[in-house]
Design an enzyme around this catalytic site. Structure first.
Site, PDB file in Angstrom:
ATOM      1  N   LYS A   1       0.669  -1.141  -0.261  1.00 35.21           N
ATOM      2  CA  LYS A   1      -0.009  -0.299   0.198  1.00 35.21           C
ATOM      3  C   LYS A   1       0.544   1.158   0.336  1.00 35.21           C
ATOM      4  CE  LYS A   1      -1.616   2.761   1.881  1.00 35.21           C
ATOM      5  NZ  LYS A   1      -1.530   4.794   1.623  1.00 35.21           N
TER       6      LYS A   1
ATOM      7  N   GLU B   1       9.656   1.427  11.398  1.00 32.87           N
ATOM      8  CA  GLU B   1      10.352   2.325  11.069  1.00 32.87           C
ATOM      9  C   GLU B   1       9.529   4.111  11.536  1.00 32.87           C
ATOM     10  OE1 GLU B   1      12.180   5.280  10.062  1.00 32.87           O
ATOM     11  OE2 GLU B   1      12.672   4.314   8.376  1.00 32.87           O
TER      12      GLU B   1
ATOM     13  N   CYS C   1      13.876   9.801   7.525  1.00 35.14           N
ATOM     14  CA  CYS C   1      13.339   9.625   8.540  1.00 35.14           C
ATOM     15  C   CYS C   1      14.352  10.030   9.398  1.00 35.14           C
ATOM     16  CB  CYS C   1      13.002   7.421   8.485  1.00 35.14           C
ATOM     17  SG  CYS C   1      13.986   7.139   7.802  1.00 35.14           S
TER      18      CYS C   1
ATOM     19  N   GLU D   1      10.439  15.696  16.025  1.00 33.91           N
ATOM     20  CA  GLU D   1      10.423  15.473  14.601  1.00 33.91           C
ATOM     21  C   GLU D   1       9.665  16.610  13.323  1.00 33.91           C
ATOM     22  OE1 GLU D   1       9.307  11.841  12.122  1.00 33.91           O
ATOM     23  OE2 GLU D   1      11.135  11.469  11.789  1.00 33.91           O
TER      24      GLU D   1
HETATM   25  P1  NAI Z   1       1.633   8.259   8.140  1.00 37.47           P
HETATM   26  O1  NAI Z   1       2.178   7.583   9.070  1.00 37.47           O
HETATM   27  O2  NAI Z   1      -0.105   8.783   7.984  1.00 37.47           O
HETATM   28  O3  NAI Z   1       2.129   7.650   6.462  1.00 37.47           O
HETATM   29  C1  NAI Z   1       2.369   6.831   5.966  1.00 37.47           C
HETATM   30  C2  NAI Z   1       1.975   5.558   5.650  1.00 37.47           C
HETATM   31  O4  NAI Z   1       0.774   4.982   6.181  1.00 37.47           O
HETATM   32  C3  NAI Z   1       0.696   6.276   3.698  1.00 37.47           C
HETATM   33  O5  NAI Z   1       1.424   5.335   3.185  1.00 37.47           O
HETATM   34  C4  NAI Z   1      -0.470   5.969   4.948  1.00 37.47           C
HETATM   35  O6  NAI Z   1      -0.769   6.151   3.958  1.00 37.47           O
HETATM   36  C5  NAI Z   1      -0.799   5.517   5.481  1.00 37.47           C
HETATM   37  N1  NAI Z   1      -0.968   5.349   7.033  1.00 37.47           N
HETATM   38  C6  NAI Z   1      -2.216   6.380   7.513  1.00 37.47           C
HETATM   39  N2  NAI Z   1      -2.208   6.199   7.771  1.00 37.47           N
HETATM   40  C7  NAI Z   1      -3.000   4.751   7.836  1.00 37.47           C
HETATM   41  C8  NAI Z   1      -3.464   3.730   8.837  1.00 37.47           C
HETATM   42  N3  NAI Z   1      -4.755   4.480  10.337  1.00 37.47           N
HETATM   43  N4  NAI Z   1      -3.854   2.678   9.088  1.00 37.47           N
HETATM   44  C9  NAI Z   1      -2.717   2.341   8.276  1.00 37.47           C
HETATM   45  N5  NAI Z   1      -1.359   3.413   7.757  1.00 37.47           N
HETATM   46  C10 NAI Z   1      -1.837   4.442   7.723  1.00 37.47           C
HETATM   47  O7  NAI Z   1       2.529   9.610   7.648  1.00 37.47           O
HETATM   48  P2  NAI Z   1       2.271  10.590   7.018  1.00 37.47           P
HETATM   49  O8  NAI Z   1       0.758  11.502   7.343  1.00 37.47           O
HETATM   50  O9  NAI Z   1       2.254  10.892   5.520  1.00 37.47           O
HETATM   51  O10 NAI Z   1       3.092  12.232   7.730  1.00 37.47           O
HETATM   52  C11 NAI Z   1       2.139  12.375   9.052  1.00 37.47           C
HETATM   53  C12 NAI Z   1       4.290  12.753   9.549  1.00 37.47           C
HETATM   54  O11 NAI Z   1       4.714  11.264  10.291  1.00 37.47           O
HETATM   55  C13 NAI Z   1       5.803  14.095   9.095  1.00 37.47           C
HETATM   56  O12 NAI Z   1       5.134  14.502   9.664  1.00 37.47           O
HETATM   57  C14 NAI Z   1       6.102  12.990   9.470  1.00 37.47           C
HETATM   58  O13 NAI Z   1       6.763  13.627  10.949  1.00 37.47           O
HETATM   59  C15 NAI Z   1       6.132  11.645  10.279  1.00 37.47           C
HETATM   60  N6  NAI Z   1       6.415  10.620   8.991  1.00 37.47           N
HETATM   61  C16 NAI Z   1       7.735   9.613   9.354  1.00 37.47           C
HETATM   62  C17 NAI Z   1       8.560   9.332   7.756  1.00 37.47           C
HETATM   63  C18 NAI Z   1       9.242   8.202   8.105  1.00 37.47           C
HETATM   64  O14 NAI Z   1      10.470   8.196   7.047  1.00 37.47           O
HETATM   65  N7  NAI Z   1       9.775   7.751   9.545  1.00 37.47           N
HETATM   66  C19 NAI Z   1       7.524   8.918   6.514  1.00 37.47           C
HETATM   67  C20 NAI Z   1       6.910   9.814   6.502  1.00 37.47           C
HETATM   68  C21 NAI Z   1       5.733  11.000   7.109  1.00 37.47           C
END
Ligand code: NAI
Ligand code: MG
Length: 491
Positions: free
Chosen positions: A179, A254, A288, A385
């Protein structure tokens, strides 16, 4: 743009067939460099996820599940070679989809190819053990696939994260349901197309684009999934762990960090400087393992501040395909979040800012990189972060103080130490709370071979390197009783 997309971006890949989402709905993908619409992608839902999980299970029960490790490895290697051959096409897609400067997008494509080569070569080198046991027994272990694995991927490094999680899972014989993020999923679809072309059996990789709370939540709660790999926010990671917990399914999480670099008075500053800055601003800080905290010993603090400020003044920010040092952020929402953090630094000395190109399109999500100085270790900018091009400088006097500050956040993903003292290197490598520690470098150039993952709120489990293969498989112990030759027949 449409000439760059050689596949239909509005479809899901299920059981080797491209098909429209059962929901009948689509959502727009936006080019962060100018805010224009790139494509419409599928808004997959629970029904699509269910079909994908069933297709994956059929692949496990069929050709894919029966294939030898050697044959799996050959297919993965072929996929890796095809990815490398198409690295320029993939880089073009990623640059537009993520807003990532072209050079960095190309590096990600090469890393994806390299992951597939690495895991292709490793597939037939994972073996069990024989265990000395009681008289008359032979005991051995088998490494087996989990079965169907779920992969929920973010938008910041789609190709690298698909490479490290899907690559390792396929190597062990799992069948994957991927996904991708709703903000960026073109390279996930392109990769799936390349996999089919390279002979990956139907259903071994299924891709369902969609929104997190819909397709993502459905995947993490699906009872037919036996392992979930997630990279993203702490909040979503916790939700996914809960959903998987209801099915008693293991997760690899992660979740990012607040990774520090510790710079001591005796450091080779010329060597350190490019790493101090680049680790913070690479991918506009949406990494990250970004290094957002720079801890500097008092004796060289002013020198580091001046030299980093000079480097910041030279940073340019512009459209991804113009390949500046920084591109835009992923979305209007992310820009708003990062600007909110920058506003929280109003009480801090700002040592320097980078500039956005004057001709960068108004509709793009550009943010000026910010370097803040003299930041108290408990300040929100030193604790949370940001996920944008913002770094903080924190002065310290002693090694013990540096360690206390470095370990003083909820996170623990990566850390680095800049010092010529070998004993200090060894002490800190042990004492730092992190999944990876770098000595006189940061990030080791990417390191497909190097196990990666966090402690604390940075998550748990390890991806990358050979180690990942253990996480994407489970161990079975076989104890056979056969008696001994002396006693002859079993009694
Ligand atoms: P997110 O963690 O919500 O999204 C990442 C993935 O999870 C996407 O594919 C999204 O569709 C999916 N997702 C979202 N809600 C979900 C749920 N309830 N159940 C299952 N899958 C779900 O992160 P988002 O909204 O893109 O960014 C928010 C913050 O998260 C950023 O500002 C950053 O601080 C952090 N982040 C950290 C990352 C890393 O590499 N560790 C990558 C992306 C975001
Ligand atoms: Mg989200």
């Amino acid at each position: 743009m449409s000439d760059l997309i050689w596949f239909d971006p509005g479809l899901c890949l299920i059981g080797g067939r491209w098909q429209a989402p059962l929901t009948g709905q689509h959502v727009p993908l936006v080019d962060p460099s100018d805010g224009s619409r790139l494509a419409m992608i599928a808004r997959g839902g629970g029904g699509d996820i269910d079909a994908a999980v069933q297709a994956a299970q059929r692949a496990r029960d069929g050709d894919w599940g029966r294939m030898t490790a050697l044959a799996r490895g050959r297919i993965l290697t072929r996929i890796g070679q095809e990815v490398l051959a198409r690295a320029d096409d993939l880089a073009q897609l990623e640059a537009r989809d993520v807003g990532k400067p072209l050079t960095q997008a190309r590096a990600d494509a090469v890393a994806l190819g390299r992951y597939l080569e690495f895991y292709g070569g490793a597939a037939d080198k994972v073996h069990g053990q024989t265990i000395p046991y009681q008289e008359g027994y032979t005991v051995y272990t088998l490494r087996e696939a989990h079965g169907v694995t779920g992969h929920i991927v973010p938008w910041n490094y789609p190709m690298q994260i698909i490479g490290r999680s899907v690559g390792a899972a396929l190597a062990m014989g799992n069948a994957c349901v991927l996904k991708p993020a709703e903000e960026a999923c073109l390279t996930a679809l392109a990769f799936a197309d390349i996999c089919l072309g390279a002979g990956l059996p139907d259903g071994a990789l299924n891709v369902v684009p969609g929104l997190g709370p819909e397709a993502g939540a459905a995947l993490s709660a699906h009872p037919g999934v036996q392992h979930i790999s997630f990279t993203g926010s702490v909040r979503t990671g916790a939700l996914i762990q809960q959903a998987a917990g209801a099915n008693v399914v293991p997760v690899t999480l992660e979740l990012g960090g607040k990774s520090p670099q510790l710079v001591f008075d005796d450091a080779d500053l010329d060597a350190a400087l490019p790493f101090l800055v680049n680790a913070g601003i690479q991918n506009a800080g949406q990494t990250c393992s970004a290094s957002s905290r720079i801890l500097v010993q008092r004796g060289i603090y002013e020198a580091v501040k001046t030299r980093m400020a000079d480097a910041y003044h030279a940073l340019d920010v512009g459209p991804a395909i113009q390949d500046r040092r920084l591109g835009p952020l992923i979305s209007a929402r992310q820009k708003q979040i990062v600007e909110g953090f920058i506003a929280q630094g109003a009480d801090l000395p700002c040592a320097a800012m980078g500039a956005v190109d004057a001709d960068a399109p108004d509709g793009g999500f550009y943010v000026r990189p910010h370097l803040f100085a003299d930041v108290p270790p408990d300040h929100p900018l030193a604790q949370q972060e940001v996920f944008g091009p913002v770094q903080v400088l924190i002065p310290f006097d002693t090694e013990a103080e540096a360690l206390r500050i470095a370990n003083g956040t909820d996170y623990g993903l990566v850390a680095s130490v800049w010092t010529e003292s070998g004993a200090r290197q060894m002490r800190l490598a042990r004492a730092l709370k992190a999944g990876q520690v770098f000595i006189n470098n940061y990030g080791a150039g990417g390191g497909v071979e190097l196990p990666f993952g966090g402690v604390g709120k940075s998550g748990h489990g390890r991806e990358k390197g050979f180690e990942a293969l253990f996480g994407f498989s489970q161990l079975k112990t076989v104890a056979a009783y056969h008696g001994s030759v002396e006693t002859g027949e079993m009694t």
